[in-house]
Design a protein around this motif. Structure first.
Motif, PDB file in Angstrom:
ATOM      1  N   ASP A   1      -1.886   8.549  -2.951  1.00 56.78           N
ATOM      2  CA  ASP A   1      -0.942   7.757  -2.519  1.00 56.78           C
ATOM      3  C   ASP A   1       0.519   8.409  -3.247  1.00 56.78           C
ATOM      4  O   ASP A   1       0.725   7.775  -4.131  1.00 56.78           O
ATOM      5  CB  ASP A   1      -0.946   6.289  -2.814  1.00 56.78           C
ATOM      6  CG  ASP A   1       0.128   5.411  -1.943  1.00 56.78           C
ATOM      7  OD1 ASP A   1       1.261   6.065  -1.637  1.00 56.78           O
ATOM      8  OD2 ASP A   1      -0.014   4.241  -2.010  1.00 56.78           O
ATOM      9  N   THR A   2       1.110   9.384  -2.530  1.00 53.71           N
ATOM     10  CA  THR A   2       2.211  10.132  -3.109  1.00 53.71           C
ATOM     11  C   THR A   2       3.300   9.326  -3.308  1.00 53.71           C
ATOM     12  O   THR A   2       4.216   9.394  -4.101  1.00 53.71           O
ATOM     13  CB  THR A   2       2.613  11.438  -2.357  1.00 53.71           C
ATOM     14  OG1 THR A   2       2.835  10.967  -0.914  1.00 53.71           O
ATOM     15  CG2 THR A   2       1.345  12.433  -2.506  1.00 53.71           C
ATOM     16  N   ALA A   3       3.626   8.222  -2.345  1.00 50.11           N
ATOM     17  CA  ALA A   3       4.581   7.087  -2.409  1.00 50.11           C
ATOM     18  C   ALA A   3       4.536   6.325  -3.818  1.00 50.11           C
ATOM     19  O   ALA A   3       5.462   6.110  -4.444  1.00 50.11           O
ATOM     20  CB  ALA A   3       4.955   6.164  -1.402  1.00 50.11           C
ATOM     21  N   LYS A   4       3.327   5.909  -4.132  1.00 50.58           N
ATOM     22  CA  LYS A   4       3.088   5.185  -5.167  1.00 50.58           C
ATOM     23  C   LYS A   4       3.245   6.037  -6.456  1.00 50.58           C
ATOM     24  O   LYS A   4       3.824   5.654  -7.311  1.00 50.58           O
ATOM     25  CB  LYS A   4       1.490   4.725  -5.043  1.00 50.58           C
ATOM     26  CG  LYS A   4       1.116   3.622  -6.551  1.00 50.58           C
ATOM     27  CD  LYS A   4      -0.132   3.292  -6.165  1.00 50.58           C
ATOM     28  CE  LYS A   4      -0.521   2.240  -7.653  1.00 50.58           C
ATOM     29  NZ  LYS A   4      -1.898   2.086  -7.403  1.00 50.58           N
TER      30      LYS A   4
ATOM     31  N   TYR B   1       5.295   8.757  -6.705  1.00 48.02           N
ATOM     32  CA  TYR B   1       6.875   9.017  -6.774  1.00 48.02           C
ATOM     33  C   TYR B   1       7.455   7.586  -7.230  1.00 48.02           C
ATOM     34  O   TYR B   1       8.279   7.857  -8.293  1.00 48.02           O
ATOM     35  CB  TYR B   1       7.170   9.297  -5.289  1.00 48.02           C
ATOM     36  CG  TYR B   1       8.800   9.536  -5.258  1.00 48.02           C
ATOM     37  CD1 TYR B   1       9.184  10.698  -5.421  1.00 48.02           C
ATOM     38  CD2 TYR B   1       9.609   8.625  -4.880  1.00 48.02           C
ATOM     39  CE1 TYR B   1      10.522  11.070  -5.324  1.00 48.02           C
ATOM     40  CE2 TYR B   1      10.869   8.868  -4.855  1.00 48.02           C
ATOM     41  CZ  TYR B   1      11.528  10.013  -5.055  1.00 48.02           C
ATOM     42  OH  TYR B   1      12.781  10.307  -5.078  1.00 48.02           O
ATOM     43  N   GLN B   2       7.213   6.365  -6.918  1.00 46.08           N
ATOM     44  CA  GLN B   2       7.885   5.219  -7.084  1.00 46.08           C
ATOM     45  C   GLN B   2       7.347   5.112  -8.941  1.00 46.08           C
ATOM     46  O   GLN B   2       8.229   4.619  -9.731  1.00 46.08           O
ATOM     47  CB  GLN B   2       7.140   4.070  -6.613  1.00 46.08           C
ATOM     48  CG  GLN B   2       7.675   2.863  -6.807  1.00 46.08           C
ATOM     49  CD  GLN B   2       7.208   1.614  -6.081  1.00 46.08           C
ATOM     50  OE1 GLN B   2       5.984   1.641  -5.535  1.00 46.08           O
ATOM     51  NE2 GLN B   2       7.980   0.523  -6.184  1.00 46.08           N
TER      52      GLN B   2
ATOM     53  N   GLN C   1      13.828  12.173  -3.211  1.00 45.25           N
ATOM     54  CA  GLN C   1      12.555  13.069  -3.087  1.00 45.25           C
ATOM     55  C   GLN C   1      12.679  14.521  -3.200  1.00 45.25           C
ATOM     56  O   GLN C   1      11.837  15.020  -2.992  1.00 45.25           O
ATOM     57  CB  GLN C   1      12.120  12.419  -1.525  1.00 45.25           C
ATOM     58  CG  GLN C   1      11.782  11.309  -1.401  1.00 45.25           C
ATOM     59  CD  GLN C   1      11.222  10.882  -0.081  1.00 45.25           C
ATOM     60  OE1 GLN C   1      11.799  11.347   1.079  1.00 45.25           O
ATOM     61  NE2 GLN C   1      10.623   9.793  -0.052  1.00 45.25           N
TER      62      GLN C   1
ATOM     63  N   SER D   1      -2.884  13.821   1.023  1.00 47.44           N
ATOM     64  CA  SER D   1      -1.704  12.666   0.834  1.00 47.44           C
ATOM     65  C   SER D   1      -1.956  11.476   1.962  1.00 47.44           C
ATOM     66  O   SER D   1      -2.179  11.758   2.989  1.00 47.44           O
ATOM     67  CB  SER D   1      -0.545  13.206   0.987  1.00 47.44           C
ATOM     68  OG  SER D   1       0.601  12.316   1.123  1.00 47.44           O
ATOM     69  N   LEU D   2      -1.900  10.313   1.388  1.00 45.93           N
ATOM     70  CA  LEU D   2      -1.970   8.988   2.345  1.00 45.93           C
ATOM     71  C   LEU D   2      -0.838   9.157   3.164  1.00 45.93           C
ATOM     72  O   LEU D   2      -0.901   8.489   4.309  1.00 45.93           O
ATOM     73  CB  LEU D   2      -2.311   7.908   1.802  1.00 45.93           C
ATOM     74  CG  LEU D   2      -3.406   7.604   0.993  1.00 45.93           C
ATOM     75  CD1 LEU D   2      -3.695   6.324   0.153  1.00 45.93           C
ATOM     76  CD2 LEU D   2      -4.572   7.527   2.182  1.00 45.93           C
ATOM     77  N   GLN D   3       0.409   9.720   2.598  1.00 47.42           N
ATOM     78  CA  GLN D   3       1.656   9.543   3.523  1.00 47.42           C
ATOM     79  C   GLN D   3       1.641  10.371   4.659  1.00 47.42           C
ATOM     80  O   GLN D   3       2.335  10.172   5.820  1.00 47.42           O
ATOM     81  CB  GLN D   3       2.808   9.870   2.573  1.00 47.42           C
ATOM     82  CG  GLN D   3       3.542   8.624   1.912  1.00 47.42           C
ATOM     83  CD  GLN D   3       2.106   7.993   0.789  1.00 47.42           C
ATOM     84  OE1 GLN D   3       1.639   8.821   0.251  1.00 47.42           O
ATOM     85  NE2 GLN D   3       2.284   6.695   1.155  1.00 47.42           N
ATOM     86  N   GLN D   4       0.937  11.442   4.366  1.00 44.21           N
ATOM     87  CA  GLN D   4       0.551  12.367   5.752  1.00 44.21           C
ATOM     88  C   GLN D   4      -0.712  12.283   6.292  1.00 44.21           C
ATOM     89  O   GLN D   4      -1.226  13.186   6.378  1.00 44.21           O
ATOM     90  CB  GLN D   4       1.056  13.648   5.275  1.00 44.21           C
ATOM     91  CG  GLN D   4       2.820  13.884   5.029  1.00 44.21           C
ATOM     92  CD  GLN D   4       2.996  15.058   4.067  1.00 44.21           C
ATOM     93  OE1 GLN D   4       1.813  15.557   3.447  1.00 44.21           O
ATOM     94  NE2 GLN D   4       4.166  14.916   3.600  1.00 44.21           N
TER      95      GLN D   4
ATOM     96  N   THR E   1      -5.007   8.284  -6.910  1.00 45.64           N
ATOM     97  CA  THR E   1      -3.604   8.158  -7.091  1.00 45.64           C
ATOM     98  C   THR E   1      -3.333   7.737  -8.808  1.00 45.64           C
ATOM     99  O   THR E   1      -2.435   8.093  -9.323  1.00 45.64           O
ATOM    100  CB  THR E   1      -3.198   7.083  -6.189  1.00 45.64           C
ATOM    101  OG1 THR E   1      -3.357   7.482  -4.975  1.00 45.64           O
ATOM    102  CG2 THR E   1      -1.535   6.512  -6.580  1.00 45.64           C
TER     103      THR E   1
END
Length: 174
Positions: A33-36, A38-39, A121, A148-151, A165
């Motif tokens: 989960d790249t958003a997680k 990144y956050q 980003q 990646s879960l975002q893609q 993650t």
């Protein structure tokens, strides 16, 4: 002739064993989960705090404008119930004007937030570190693929057991 049959049999057996061994090799993959990540990486950075503050400020203003619209609409309905069509029409004009302004404001601020988000980003240092970390985890964990879960266009289902993650966040030192 018996020796030729034995050799032929051994060759066929060797090929069959090699094919069976290759068939048993399973591709190991993981998801992140790249958003997680990144956050977690940027949680305490000034640019992210600025982004979050602007986002909250814009939302507060949108909430305020929405409440004003609701109040105007309530007054308009009250005038309509009392038969005061002139006052109701005047309020409708104000409602339309404020609704248009709210729409423009929201679109403008969303574009501003999107621009800030893209700047955040675009941090090459982070992505270099993330790429190195993913490569290290893949090599150590025997993964041949990390998604990646975002893609997730092709990911229809995955087991949480392949989600690395938290390991990525940990190895990034977060």
């Amino acid at each position: 002739m018996n020796g030729i049959i034995k050799r032929l049999f051994l060759c066929v057996l060797a090929v069959a064993c090699a094919g069976a061994a290759a068939a048993q090799q399973i591709t190991k993959f993981a998801v992140v989960d790249t958003a997680k990540v990144y956050q977690s990486y940027f949680r305490n950075s000034a640019p992210v705090r600025n982004y979050e503050n602007k986002k909250q400020e814009f939302q507060n203003e949108i909430n305020k404008l929405t409440k004003e619209l609701q109040n105007l609409n309530d007054k308009k309905l009250e005038h309509e119930r009392n038969g005061n069509e002139a006052a109701a029409l005047k309020l409708q004009a104000q409602i339309t004007q404020k609704a248009d302004f709210l729409n423009e404001y929201a679109n403008s601020k969303n574009a501003e937030l999107e621009s800030l988000k893209k700047n955040l980003q675009g941090n090459n240092e982070f992505y270099k570190k993330l790429s190195d970390t993913l490569a290290r985890i893949a090599e150590n964990g025997g993964y041949s693929m990390i998604l990646s879960l975002q893609q997730a266009n092709g990911i229809l289902w995955y087991s949480s057991s392949v989600d690395i993650t938290d390991e990525v966040i940990s190895q990034l030192g977060l």
